[in-house]
Every structure is written in C-alpha cells, then in structure tokens.
Write a protein that holds these residues in place. Structure first.
Motif, PDB file in Angstrom:
ATOM      1  N   TYR A 134     -14.874  13.903  32.993  1.00  0.00           N
ATOM      2  CA  TYR A 134     -14.619  13.466  31.794  1.00  0.00           C
ATOM      3  C   TYR A 134     -15.527  14.478  30.817  1.00  0.00           C
ATOM      4  CZ  TYR A 134     -12.568   8.784  32.899  1.00  0.00           C
ATOM      5  OH  TYR A 134     -11.765   7.774  33.386  1.00  0.00           O
ATOM      6  N   PHE A 139     -17.199  12.487  22.879  1.00  0.00           N
ATOM      7  CA  PHE A 139     -16.588  11.408  23.650  1.00  0.00           C
ATOM      8  C   PHE A 139     -17.381  10.400  24.775  1.00  0.00           C
ATOM      9  CE2 PHE A 139     -13.674  11.132  27.324  1.00  0.00           C
ATOM     10  CZ  PHE A 139     -12.753   9.987  26.782  1.00  0.00           C
ATOM     11  N   GLY A 211      -8.759   6.790  33.293  1.00  0.00           N
ATOM     12  CA  GLY A 211      -8.648   6.239  32.088  1.00  0.00           C
ATOM     13  C   GLY A 211      -8.732   7.139  30.807  1.00  0.00           C
ATOM     14  N   PRO A 214      -3.005   6.505  28.627  1.00  0.00           N
ATOM     15  CA  PRO A 214      -1.953   5.661  29.184  1.00  0.00           C
ATOM     16  C   PRO A 214      -1.370   6.306  30.314  1.00  0.00           C
ATOM     17  CG  PRO A 214      -1.333   5.850  26.968  1.00  0.00           C
ATOM     18  CD  PRO A 214      -2.181   6.749  27.010  1.00  0.00           C
ATOM     19  N   ASP A 233      -8.049   2.181  37.730  1.00  0.00           N
ATOM     20  CA  ASP A 233      -8.011   2.222  36.075  1.00  0.00           C
ATOM     21  C   ASP A 233      -8.990   1.759  35.494  1.00  0.00           C
ATOM     22  OD1 ASP A 233      -6.792   2.790  33.555  1.00  0.00           O
ATOM     23  OD2 ASP A 233      -5.358   1.446  33.884  1.00  0.00           O
ATOM     24  N   THR A 238     -14.291   3.908  22.093  1.00  0.00           N
ATOM     25  CA  THR A 238     -15.537   4.087  21.274  1.00  0.00           C
ATOM     26  C   THR A 238     -16.336   2.904  20.735  1.00  0.00           C
ATOM     27  OG1 THR A 238     -14.535   6.310  21.257  1.00  0.00           O
ATOM     28  CG2 THR A 238     -16.738   5.924  20.026  1.00  0.00           C
ATOM     29  N   GLU A 239     -15.313   2.507  19.852  1.00  0.00           N
ATOM     30  CA  GLU A 239     -15.778   1.357  18.906  1.00  0.00           C
ATOM     31  C   GLU A 239     -16.742   0.059  19.701  1.00  0.00           C
ATOM     32  OE1 GLU A 239     -13.071   2.837  18.848  1.00  0.00           O
ATOM     33  OE2 GLU A 239     -12.328   2.931  16.934  1.00  0.00           O
ATOM     34  N   GLY A 242     -17.343   2.312  24.939  1.00  0.00           N
ATOM     35  CA  GLY A 242     -16.808   3.509  25.533  1.00  0.00           C
ATOM     36  C   GLY A 242     -16.211   2.843  26.916  1.00  0.00           C
ATOM     37  N   MET A 255      -6.873  -5.255  34.685  1.00  0.00           N
ATOM     38  CA  MET A 255      -8.311  -4.808  34.639  1.00  0.00           C
ATOM     39  C   MET A 255      -9.243  -5.884  34.322  1.00  0.00           C
ATOM     40  SD  MET A 255      -7.974  -0.942  32.961  1.00  0.00           S
ATOM     41  CE  MET A 255      -6.534  -1.276  32.040  1.00  0.00           C
ATOM     42  N   THR A 300      -7.850  -3.614  18.155  1.00  0.00           N
ATOM     43  CA  THR A 300      -7.718  -2.060  19.028  1.00  0.00           C
ATOM     44  C   THR A 300      -6.337  -1.448  18.750  1.00  0.00           C
ATOM     45  OG1 THR A 300      -6.790  -3.112  20.677  1.00  0.00           O
ATOM     46  CG2 THR A 300      -9.110  -3.267  21.070  1.00  0.00           C
ATOM     47  N   ASP A 302      -4.032  -1.610  20.608  1.00  0.00           N
ATOM     48  CA  ASP A 302      -3.425  -1.522  21.948  1.00  0.00           C
ATOM     49  C   ASP A 302      -2.810  -2.840  22.265  1.00  0.00           C
ATOM     50  OD1 ASP A 302      -4.456   0.867  22.633  1.00  0.00           O
ATOM     51  OD2 ASP A 302      -6.585   0.149  23.175  1.00  0.00           O
ATOM     52  N   PRO A 323      -2.720  -0.962  28.647  1.00  0.00           N
ATOM     53  CA  PRO A 323      -1.970  -0.897  27.378  1.00  0.00           C
ATOM     54  C   PRO A 323      -0.601  -0.516  27.454  1.00  0.00           C
ATOM     55  CG  PRO A 323      -4.334   0.018  27.247  1.00  0.00           C
ATOM     56  CD  PRO A 323      -3.977  -0.064  28.691  1.00  0.00           C
ATOM     57  N   ASN A 337      -7.040  11.484  20.798  1.00  0.00           N
ATOM     58  CA  ASN A 337      -6.174  10.525  19.779  1.00  0.00           C
ATOM     59  C   ASN A 337      -5.556  11.349  18.812  1.00  0.00           C
ATOM     60  OD1 ASN A 337      -7.352   8.654  21.530  1.00  0.00           O
ATOM     61  ND2 ASN A 337      -8.701   7.714  19.765  1.00  0.00           N
TER      62      ASN A 337
HETATM   63  O1  DLL Z   1     -10.761   6.635  25.631  1.00  0.00           O
HETATM   64  C1  DLL Z   1     -12.797   5.480  26.276  1.00  0.00           C
HETATM   65  C2  DLL Z   1     -12.837   5.764  27.544  1.00  0.00           C
HETATM   66  C3  DLL Z   1     -13.233   6.845  28.327  1.00  0.00           C
HETATM   67  C4  DLL Z   1     -11.906   5.014  28.239  1.00  0.00           C
HETATM   68  C5  DLL Z   1     -13.045   7.194  29.649  1.00  0.00           C
HETATM   69  C6  DLL Z   1     -11.685   4.932  29.798  1.00  0.00           C
HETATM   70  C7  DLL Z   1     -12.371   6.169  30.409  1.00  0.00           C
HETATM   71  P1  DLL Z   1     -11.676   6.322  22.687  1.00  0.00           P
HETATM   72  O2  DLL Z   1     -11.402   8.078  22.831  1.00  0.00           O
HETATM   73  O3  DLL Z   1     -12.074   5.905  21.625  1.00  0.00           O
HETATM   74  O4  DLL Z   1     -12.406   5.954  23.883  1.00  0.00           O
HETATM   75  O5  DLL Z   1      -9.921   5.754  22.792  1.00  0.00           O
HETATM   76  C8  DLL Z   1      -9.782   4.489  22.883  1.00  0.00           C
HETATM   77  O6  DLL Z   1      -7.940   5.132  24.577  1.00  0.00           O
HETATM   78  O7  DLL Z   1      -7.719   2.307  22.185  1.00  0.00           O
HETATM   79  C9  DLL Z   1      -6.765   3.072  24.055  1.00  0.00           C
HETATM   80  O8  DLL Z   1      -5.607   3.189  23.171  1.00  0.00           O
HETATM   81  C10 DLL Z   1      -6.607   4.414  25.053  1.00  0.00           C
HETATM   82  N1  DLL Z   1      -7.258   4.083  26.567  1.00  0.00           N
HETATM   83  C11 DLL Z   1      -8.604   3.924  26.889  1.00  0.00           C
HETATM   84  N2  DLL Z   1      -8.480   3.695  28.461  1.00  0.00           N
HETATM   85  C12 DLL Z   1      -7.016   3.419  28.592  1.00  0.00           C
HETATM   86  C13 DLL Z   1      -6.323   3.197  29.754  1.00  0.00           C
HETATM   87  C14 DLL Z   1     -11.861   6.064  25.239  1.00  0.00           C
HETATM   88  N3  DLL Z   1      -7.010   2.916  30.985  1.00  0.00           N
HETATM   89  C15 DLL Z   1      -8.210   4.439  23.100  1.00  0.00           C
HETATM   90  N4  DLL Z   1      -5.050   3.129  29.761  1.00  0.00           N
HETATM   91  C16 DLL Z   1      -7.835   3.038  23.634  1.00  0.00           C
HETATM   92  C17 DLL Z   1      -4.222   3.258  28.455  1.00  0.00           C
HETATM   93  C18 DLL Z   1      -6.298   3.813  27.245  1.00  0.00           C
HETATM   94  N5  DLL Z   1      -5.088   3.691  27.416  1.00  0.00           N
END
Ligand code: DLL
Length: 441
Positions: A134, A139, A211, A214, A233, A238-239, A242, A255, A300, A302, A323, A337
């Motif tokens: 990652y 991030f 993760g 989606p 999965d 972030t909020e 993480g 999950m 969220t 989601d 989600p 995003n």
């Molecule tokens: O994506 C944190 C993260 C990092 C999660 C590594 C998992 C692994 P943000 O960039 O703030 O944080 O984006 C959060 O990503 O509201 C979802 O819409 C989407 N998201 C995160 N995990 C999943 C998942 C990270 N396993 C936003 N499946 C969240 C689908 C996911 N969507």
C-alpha cells in the motif's frame, strides 16, 4: 482459530454493549469540551453530554460529514493540543481543503492493534514476512498495515506502492508470505508474475489483505488463482484512523467491526433515521477511543448491511458486508477518491465549459479513467498539435488536483449528449456491486 486479542475479540455481545456505553459517555464529554464545531452542533440540537447515558442515546447526537471536516480544515476537529499529537494522515484525492486526521501515540497503538487483529485473523503470525505494498505517506494503507505487522512480530517489507520489478524481486528473494495492497494492484502483480514466467506455486505468498477500494467476489477468485493465495478483505477510512476498522476472518462472510473501538450504525441516507440490523443503508461510525480526532456519528457514505449472526470463527464483533456503493458521488479509481466536482473545478479554471463526461471501466482488473471534454468553436478550429498540447496540459492539471492521471480527450462542441434532467457526468462501467451472499445464512 487465530486471535490477536482473543478475550476482546470473543467478548459476549452484552459485554461489548456495556463497554461501548461506558466509553461513549466519556467520549461525548471529551468531544463536547474540546471540539468547538461539534459542541455548536450539539448546542443547536439542545443536547448536553449528560443526556448521553449509554449507546441507546446515540441517536440523539448530531452527525458529522466530510464537508463539516473540510469546513474546519485543518484543525477544527482536533481535540487535543498539537504537542500531544505524533502524526497526521490525510484523505486522498482532494487538494486544498483535504481532511487531516491527527493521532496521539495512543491512537496509533490502538489502530495498529486493529491491523494486527486483521493479519492474525488471516492466519498471520510472527513467522510471517509481510510485504506492505500500500502507499506510505499521507495515505493510511501503508502505515496501518506496517504497524499491524510490527505488532504481530512479522518481518515487515515496507515496499510502498509501485515499482513492480522491485516488488517481485523482494517478494521472491525475501520470501514474502503475506501481501498487503489494493486488490487492483494485487491483480496486477499476479499478471506481472505470470509475464515473468513465475507460476502461482513458485511464489512464496500464502495470503493477502486487500482493501481501500471496492472489489467483487469474482475479483477475489481471480487474485487467489493468479497469486496462489487466500485473499482477505479489510476496510477502513482515514477519518476513523485507517484500515482495520473491520476485517475478514477465516469464514470470509463479511468483515468484523472492531466494536471495542467503534460503534457502527446503519441509517437511511435520505432521512438520517437509524435502521434495524439487516437493513441496507449508510454506515455511520462513532470512534470510542480516539483521543486526537474523535468523531461521533461520522457518515461514511458507504452503503452496506450489518449482521450480528453468530460467526463460527468465534468472534462476536458485528459483521458488515463489503460496501455496495456510495450515497454520494465519490468514485474510487485505482484506490484514489475522486469527486466529479474536482474535475469541474479544473475545467473551469483552465477555461473550458463544464460539458464533460467521466468514463470509468475495469480492464484486466485495472481501472481505466477517461474524461471527455468539449471544446468551444475557437478551440475546435485549432491545429491537431495545438489540441494535443491542450489535452496534455489538462491531464497534468487533473493529475495535480486528483493525485491520479486520467486520459483526457477533447471532443467537438456539443458532442456530449445533453440531458433533460441531471447531467450524466459519470459512466461507471465497472460491475462492482456485490450482494451479501452471507445474509441468507
Ligand atoms: O482507503 C483506508 C484503507 C487503507 C482501507 C487500506 C483498507 C486498506 P480512505 O482513502 O480514506 O481510506 O478511503 C476510505 O475507501 O469510505 C470506502 O468507500 C473505501 N474502502 C475502504 N476499504 C474498502 C473495502 C482507506 N475493503 C473509503 N472495500 C471508504 C470497499 C473500501 N471499499
């Protein structure tokens, strides 16, 4: 059956609720005293900290949205002095008023424990070698899984994202047994290994934790085949710290949400009404232990379903489906995003009309991202090389704003179909919506 913190992860539901109630009362007081914008929201609703005596009072509290956080950029929601914080992370894809999340050392420790739970639930132990692919930096993906891997005592390879040749070299030479990255990058690594003539049984990997975007069950199977692993999965944002807010266990039927640290609710995104367990709606989180950035009832956007059905892994924490979509217009493209409004901002700044269309697709497990933009009559009369130059400079401006580069195609005036209702700005051809197969169980 593998647990990182067995006693907590298998706590009876009545005890989880009791613990959540105690923590909530304390957290509401902390937030009311230290987060001025949230105090204002509570005051507007006439809710005082003493009105919250347990989780049953949660619906009395106001919601927090991403816009609230952006409006208070950068420190409006910070609940402790800056000197008590040790790190920040920030949401991807937005320049200017990004959301900045702050952490105390205690916040980092608990977050890393959540990620450690995910690694152990996926079969990891201190014998494993964890390749963290990652992104590191603002991030949360890189740091989160990295910290979790340390807590489990694994050898951690802090690769960050990209540089596929080096990823493969280290994976093979250091014997990585776990891969942590976005599902799309995992799929890409699978293809890259194949291109190099390395078959699934020749790589040392046994599992992956994927993760941040989606992904479907079909994609899971294709990653599992191409890498010769079991793919798990992991979810988070972030909020709320993480990755690691929730994670899959060996059953892979949704999950488990780390309920000792978070309360999850499902609401109707239109009315804000709390929906009963089993309903499809927007996921809302309250963080019970966060000191620096403690959000109450964070929306969220989601869409998912929660289930309290007993899981045979022994964990008692409630489960969420993947989600199934978003209640806003945010797109996740290659893990980043993207809001259509950001694209519009760039176009207007660069002198284009807001007639554009975003086309997203998934080809060979990779997201493609194209933006069609109409030229005006004057531009349309330009030479081909002038038009190509314009496309290049728009692509550069988009990359700066979004953090990823779309392919920009300038098209003839009035060639994008006009709509009589809402403009169709986004054509998302990816079939990502998954239905919860586990709900029937
Ligand atoms: O994506 C944190 C993260 C990092 C999660 C590594 C998992 C692994 P943000 O960039 O703030 O944080 O984006 C959060 O990503 O509201 C979802 O819409 C989407 N998201 C995160 N995990 C999943 C998942 C990270 N396993 C936003 N499946 C969240 C689908 C996911 N969507």
């Amino acid at each position: 059956m593998n647990f990182f913190q067995k006693e907590t992860e298998t706590m009876p539901v009545s005890e989880i609720k009791k613990l959540q109630s105690e923590k909530l009362v304390r957290q509401v007081r902390h937030v009311y005293e230290h987060v001025e914008p949230y105090r204002r929201k509570m005051d507007e609703l006439g809710v005082k900290p003493e009105d919250i005596r347990g989780i049953e009072d949660l619906p009395k509290l106001p919601f927090v949205t991403k816009n609230d956080l952006r409006d208070e950029y950068p420190k409006g929601f910070l609940a402790v002095p800056v000197k008590d914080c040790v790190r920040i992370h920030s949401t991807s894809g937005t320049t200017g008023r990004r959301v900045v999340a702050f952490y105390t050392q205690h916040d980092i420790d608990l977050w890393e424990e959540c990620c450690a739970r995910a690694i152990v639930a996926a079969g990891g132990s201190n014998e494993d070698v964890v390749q963290v692919a990652y992104g590191y930096g603002l991030f949360t993906g890189g740091s989160g899984l990295h910290g979790g891997s340390h807590k489990v005592g694994c050898l951690t390879l802090p690769m960050s994202s990209g540089n596929t040749d080096r990823q493969i070299q280290f994976m093979m030479d250091l014997g990585a047994t776990f891969l942590c990255c976005t599902p799309s990058y995992a799929a890409y690594l699978g293809e890259s290994l194949k291109e190099r003539g390395i078959s699934p049984d020749q790589n040392p990997l046994k599992a992956g934790i994927f993760g941040a975007e989606p992904w479907t069950e079909e994609m899971r199977r294709s990653i599992e085949e191409s890498l010769g692993i079991k793919a798990y999965d992991i979810y988070g944002l972030t909020e709320t710290s993480g990755p690691g807010v929730s994670f899959e266990c060996c059953e892979q039927q949704g999950m488990h949400i780390n309920e000792d640290h978070f309360i999850a609710e499902i609401i109707d995104p239109e009315t804000g009404e709390v929906l009963p367990e089993g309903s499809r709606g927007e996921l809302v989180f309250t963080s019970l232990d966060k000191e620096a950035f403690p959000l109450l009832r964070y929306r969220t956007r989601d869409i998912c379903i929660l289930s309290r059905k007993k899981c045979s892994c022994g964990r008692t924490f409630i489960r969420m489906t993947k989600p199934m979509g978003r209640s806003d217009d945010m797109l996740i493209i290659r893990g980043v995003n993207v809001f259509p409004s950001q694209i519009e901002t760039v176009l207007l700044k660069e002198g284009y009309s807001p007639n554009y269309q975003i086309v997203v697709d998934r080809v060979n497990n990779n997201d493609t991202f194209d933006i069609l933009v109409e030229m005006d009559e004057a531009m349309f009369g330009d030479t081909v090389s002038a038009i190509t130059g314009r496309e290049k400079s728009l692509m550069a401006a988009m990359r700066t704003m979004l953090g990823i580069g779309p392919a920009v195609h300038l098209v003839a005036p009035h060639s994008i179909q006009r709509s009589e209702g809402k403009a169709v700005r986004v054509i998302d051809k990816r079939k990502l919506v998954t239905d919860s197969q586990w709900l029937g169980k």
